[in-house]
Design a protein around this motif. Structure first.
Motif: not given
Length: 257
Positions: A136-140, A170-171, A200-202, A216-220
């Protein structure tokens, strides 16, 4: 005196009888609204909805929802369709181990033969692809202004402050399974499926830059932060495990701020 009070008594009697009759059809505000809020057991599909967004709305596992309604992949639904949401979840059936039939009977012997361990008999466990904390990555990259909570006021995810138009990422890698504004309280919403377990939801974005079925890729970049469906500019971020909300902070790396 009797002539004066008789009409009054008559009016009172008529009013009382009429009131009793009309009360049979009267429905209080509390009763009316309580009836409307009671789940009917079915969801009527509206334009723009996906099975994933419906599962998200009711906190259900999309696989169990699809199975209960005999909907196979890619989970295509249509406006007006009735979706059963009041079903008994069934556990995933475990695969039975195959049994090996004996082709010939071995002769009985009293000799005890030592067991010989075959070479390289130990096999490493199979690797499973799943979204873990490391994935996981931070979405923001913003200030945390709302935390996950199961108590009132309930928060099914976390809220992150940011500037209007800032990129929402994308996380984790996955496929976009919903992009729209059909879920009340979420505003412009993107839902990404990462695997059979995690989504996951945004929410509250000002602009969505991806479409359903996009990989999508992580971080996209998938959207831009906004205030749709809320009173302030922020990103509401959720992670669902088997349809149920979980605390994103237990999955995300240490906060960048």
């Amino acid at each position: 005196m009797m002539k004066i009070t008789a009409p009054v008594i008559l009016v009172m009697l008529v009013t009382l009888v009429t009131g009793c009759i009309s009360s049979r059809d009267f429905v209080s505000v509390e009763r009316k609204f309580s009836k409307e809020q009671m789940p009917s057991g079915f969801h009527r599909v509206s334009k723009g909805e996906t099975l994933f967004s419906i599962a998200w709305r009711y906190g259900l596992d999309v696989r169990q929802l699809a199975n209960a309604n005999s909907i196979s992949k890619p989970y295509t639904i249509y406006p007006g369709q009735k979706i059963d949401i009041d079903f008994e979840p069934k556990p995933v059936a475990l695969a039975k181990r195959p049994t090996v039939e004996k082709t010939s009977k071995q002769p009985v012997t009293n000799k005890v033969r030592p067991k010989v361990k075959p070479k390289n008999s130990h096999k490493p466990p199979m690797k499973t692809v799943r979204a873990t904390s490391a994935d996981w990555k931070w979405p923001l990259n913003g200030r945390l202004i709302g935390r996950f909570s199961t108590k009132k006021p309930v928060n099914k995810g976390i809220d992150i402050a940011g500037s209007l138009g800032e990129s929402v990422l994308a996380a984790a890698a996955g496929t976009v399974v919903y992009a729209g504004r059909g879920l009340r309280g979420y505003g412009n919403l993107v839902i990404v499926k990462h695997n059979d377990t995690y989504l996951s939801a945004y929410a509250h974005t000002s602009r969505i830059v991806v479409s359903e079925q996009d990989v999508v890729k992580a971080g996209q970049k998938i959207a831009e932060i906004g205030s749709t469906g809320t009173d302030k500019v922020k990103l509401h971020f959720e992670i669902r495990k088997n349809g149920k909300p979980v605390d994103p902070l237990n999955h995300l790396p240490k906060h960048p701020g």
